[in-house]
Design an enzyme around this catalytic site. Structure first.
Site, PDB file in Angstrom:
ATOM      1  N   GLY A  46      -9.642   8.165  -0.247  1.00 53.07           N
ATOM      2  CA  GLY A  46      -9.146   9.534  -0.217  1.00 53.07           C
ATOM      3  C   GLY A  46     -10.143  10.571  -0.685  1.00 53.07           C
ATOM      4  O   GLY A  46     -10.220  11.672  -0.126  1.00 53.07           O
TER       5      GLY A  46
ATOM      6  N   THR B 282      -6.363   7.369   6.569  1.00 51.76           N
ATOM      7  CA  THR B 282      -6.199   6.332   5.550  1.00 51.76           C
ATOM      8  C   THR B 282      -7.593   5.917   5.104  1.00 51.76           C
ATOM      9  O   THR B 282      -8.572   6.114   5.828  1.00 51.76           O
ATOM     10  CB  THR B 282      -5.450   5.094   6.092  1.00 51.76           C
ATOM     11  OG1 THR B 282      -6.199   4.538   7.178  1.00 51.76           O
ATOM     12  CG2 THR B 282      -4.053   5.440   6.582  1.00 51.76           C
ATOM     13  N   GLY B 283      -7.654   5.325   3.930  1.00 50.86           N
ATOM     14  CA  GLY B 283      -8.947   4.890   3.395  1.00 50.86           C
ATOM     15  C   GLY B 283      -9.298   5.703   2.163  1.00 50.86           C
ATOM     16  O   GLY B 283      -8.422   6.341   1.563  1.00 50.86           O
TER      17      GLY B 283
ATOM     18  N   THR C  49       1.668   7.023   0.579  1.00 52.65           N
ATOM     19  CA  THR C  49       0.817   5.963   0.023  1.00 52.65           C
ATOM     20  C   THR C  49       1.138   5.695  -1.432  1.00 52.65           C
ATOM     21  O   THR C  49       1.708   6.559  -2.118  1.00 52.65           O
ATOM     22  CB  THR C  49      -0.664   6.384   0.120  1.00 52.65           C
ATOM     23  OG1 THR C  49      -1.503   5.285  -0.239  1.00 52.65           O
ATOM     24  CG2 THR C  49      -0.984   7.547  -0.807  1.00 52.65           C
TER      25      THR C  49
ATOM     26  N   GLY D 299      -4.697  11.198  -4.500  1.00 52.04           N
ATOM     27  CA  GLY D 299      -5.703  11.017  -3.451  1.00 52.04           C
ATOM     28  C   GLY D 299      -5.602  12.100  -2.395  1.00 52.04           C
ATOM     29  O   GLY D 299      -5.172  13.227  -2.665  1.00 52.04           O
ATOM     30  N   ASP D 300      -5.994  11.746  -1.184  1.00 49.96           N
ATOM     31  CA  ASP D 300      -5.956  12.707  -0.078  1.00 49.96           C
ATOM     32  C   ASP D 300      -4.562  12.840   0.530  1.00 49.96           C
ATOM     33  O   ASP D 300      -4.231  13.880   1.111  1.00 49.96           O
ATOM     34  CB  ASP D 300      -6.940  12.299   1.018  1.00 49.96           C
ATOM     35  CG  ASP D 300      -6.652  10.900   1.556  1.00 49.96           C
ATOM     36  OD1 ASP D 300      -6.171  10.037   0.779  1.00 49.96           O
ATOM     37  OD2 ASP D 300      -6.920  10.653   2.746  1.00 49.96           O
TER      38      ASP D 300
ATOM     39  N   ARG E  38      -4.145  10.185 -11.017  1.00 50.46           N
ATOM     40  CA  ARG E  38      -5.028  10.457  -9.863  1.00 50.46           C
ATOM     41  C   ARG E  38      -4.192  10.719  -8.607  1.00 50.46           C
ATOM     42  O   ARG E  38      -3.286   9.964  -8.277  1.00 50.46           O
ATOM     43  CB  ARG E  38      -5.947   9.258  -9.635  1.00 50.46           C
ATOM     44  CG  ARG E  38      -6.852   9.359  -8.412  1.00 50.46           C
ATOM     45  CD  ARG E  38      -6.295   8.620  -7.216  1.00 50.46           C
ATOM     46  NE  ARG E  38      -7.245   8.567  -6.105  1.00 50.46           N
ATOM     47  CZ  ARG E  38      -6.933   8.162  -4.883  1.00 50.46           C
ATOM     48  NH1 ARG E  38      -5.706   7.784  -4.608  1.00 50.46           N
ATOM     49  NH2 ARG E  38      -7.829   8.131  -3.929  1.00 50.46           N
TER      50      ARG E  38
ATOM     51  N   SER F 134       0.817  -1.221   0.000  1.00 52.60           N
ATOM     52  CA  SER F 134       0.000   0.000   0.000  1.00 52.60           C
ATOM     53  C   SER F 134       0.844   1.262   0.000  1.00 52.60           C
ATOM     54  O   SER F 134       0.310   2.367  -0.044  1.00 52.60           O
ATOM     55  CB  SER F 134      -0.915   0.000   1.231  1.00 52.60           C
ATOM     56  OG  SER F 134      -0.177   0.231   2.409  1.00 52.60           O
TER      57      SER F 134
ATOM     58  N   THR G 141      -2.196   2.762   3.231  1.00 49.47           N
ATOM     59  CA  THR G 141      -1.461   4.016   3.351  1.00 49.47           C
ATOM     60  C   THR G 141      -0.842   3.965   4.730  1.00 49.47           C
ATOM     61  O   THR G 141      -1.286   3.187   5.565  1.00 49.47           O
ATOM     62  CB  THR G 141      -2.468   5.200   3.322  1.00 49.47           C
ATOM     63  OG1 THR G 141      -3.080   5.248   2.044  1.00 49.47           O
ATOM     64  CG2 THR G 141      -1.827   6.541   3.614  1.00 49.47           C
TER      65      THR G 141
HETATM   66  N1  ASP Z   1      -6.061   7.336   1.238  1.00 48.95           N
HETATM   67  C1  ASP Z   1      -5.401   6.652   0.156  1.00 48.95           C
HETATM   68  C2  ASP Z   1      -5.810   7.301  -1.136  1.00 48.95           C
HETATM   69  O1  ASP Z   1      -6.978   7.577  -1.315  1.00 48.95           O
HETATM   70  C3  ASP Z   1      -5.679   5.196   0.045  1.00 48.95           C
HETATM   71  C4  ASP Z   1      -5.760   4.407   1.298  1.00 48.95           C
HETATM   72  O2  ASP Z   1      -5.469   4.882   2.377  1.00 48.95           O
HETATM   73  O3  ASP Z   1      -6.124   3.229   1.228  1.00 48.95           O
HETATM   74  O4  ASP Z   1      -4.968   7.461  -1.986  1.00 48.95           O
END
Ligand code: ASP
Length: 346
Positions: A253, A250-251, A217, A229-230, A227, A87, A199
């Site tokens: 984004g 995390t998660g 990440t 992300g956050d 792309r 990740s 992440t």
């Molecule tokens: N937050 C990360 C993103 O959206 C991905 C993740 O944390 O799983 O890039």
């Protein structure tokens, strides 16, 4: 170490006690003098569930006198360099064209600075490149080829970040993603059903109340090339205010970006919330901001999202939409803990 009460504070307290003694309340009770206890900061580090080694490393380094940002970057680098963590960094899962593109950002509370990189290719440790942006430029976010060339100018070398395992996972995803393309599906038993995510976020405060945060990440697996992300977005993937605390995520984004979750969580703490409550409050905002296509029949999100937070005093916490673990070091020991959550199960 507790700070000794200043002479002035001592006199103030003694004076208040004398005044209280002279003026007993209606029932004759004497109110206890209000003693302002000095706020004591202590070390704390909070990270995502893959960050146990990171919080322990950050603790060792801060104990030895290392700055909180340097300690945080060294902590997350363990995951960035670990080919088994798909990740983050080296071994991270690639975009839909099979290219690993990495995102990272960081903030240093004491100097009020931030740095970030997005869609960076070929460099294993984007957290270090984000820190270089913070330290040596007047900018905050560098992307793509510009970010890579910036890293090369500091002596980084372009490397292949795709491990055999991450390539294998990508090839299977490409083969099985649809029936209307020319890629023959691989056998049912080998099908990947889930879209792996991951992440690492790490927030660190030392005993002086100096705070830093970092998030790094490889982003969502199989994402559209380019792309971001956050994680590279200051205020979403992580945020630090040295007067208050730090938070990161995390998660999914995109869902975090919609609420500026890192910033929002710090703002909740500024208004007096404890770290865990602040994280939960941000998640409630995420749910309220989620479009119907990402909600199930019971109006619960169909994705995962977690927030992690520390405040200046060294209190820490985390919350998740669904049950999850996180890593924490409270200055005595590092351990995995259960995060607070909004929903029992998906
Ligand atoms: N937050 C990360 C993103 O959206 C991905 C993740 O944390 O799983 O890039």
């Amino acid at each position: 170490m507790p700070e000794p009460l200043s002479r002035r504070a001592f006199i103030g307290t003694a004076g208040a006690a004398a005044a209280a003694a002279a003026l007993p309340g209606p029932a004759g009770a004497i109110e206890a003098p209000a003693i302002r206890r000095p706020v004591q900061n202590h070390f704390a580090a909070v990270s995502s569930g893959n960050g146990l080694r990171a919080v322990n490393r950050a603790f060792e380094l801060v104990e030895a006198g290392t700055d909180t940002l340097d300690a945080a970057v060294e902590g997350v680098k363990i995951q960035e360099l670990d080919p088994a963590d798909n990740s983050v960094g080296y071994g991270g899962l690639p975009n839909e064209e099979g290219v690993v593109q990495l995102d990272a950002s960081c903030m240093h509370g004491p100097t009020k600075r931030a740095g970030a990189v997005a869609a960076l290719e070929g460099i294993k440790t984007p957290s270090e490149v984000a820190r270089l942006v913070l330290k040596y430029t007047n900018h905050i976010l560098l992307v793509g080829e510009g970010a890579r060339r910036f890293a090369l100018s500091y002596g980084f070398e372009t490397e292949n970040l795709l491990t055999p395992e991450s390539r294998e996972l990508w090839l299977r995803w490409r083969a099985n993603r649809g029936t209307a393309d020319d890629w023959l599906d691989v056998p049912e038993s080998e099908k990947m059903t889930a879209r792996p995510t991951g992440t690492i976020n790490l927030n660190v405060v030392n005993a002086k109340g100096e705070i830093s945060s970092v998030t790094t990440t490889s982003g969502l697996a199989w994402k559209i090339p380019g792309r971001a992300g956050d994680s590279p977005i200051v205020g979403a993937g992580q945020y630090t205010d040295n007067e208050v605390g730090a938070a990161g995520s995390t998660g999914r984004g995109e869902s975090n970006i919609m609420v500026c979750g890192g910033f929002l969580t710090v703002e909740h703490m500024r208004r007096g919330m404890k770290p865990t409550d602040a994280c939960l409050e941000t998640l409630k905002r995420v749910v309220a901001a989620t479009p119907p296509r990402l909600l199930d029949a019971r109006r619960r999100p169909t994705f995962g999202l977690q927030f992690y937070a520390v405040n200046k005093r060294g209190e820490l916490g985390a919350a998740s939409l669904y049950p999850a673990r996180y890593a924490a070091h409270d200055g005595r020991e590092g351990a995995l803990r259960d995060a607070a959550f909004l929903y029992e199960s998906r």
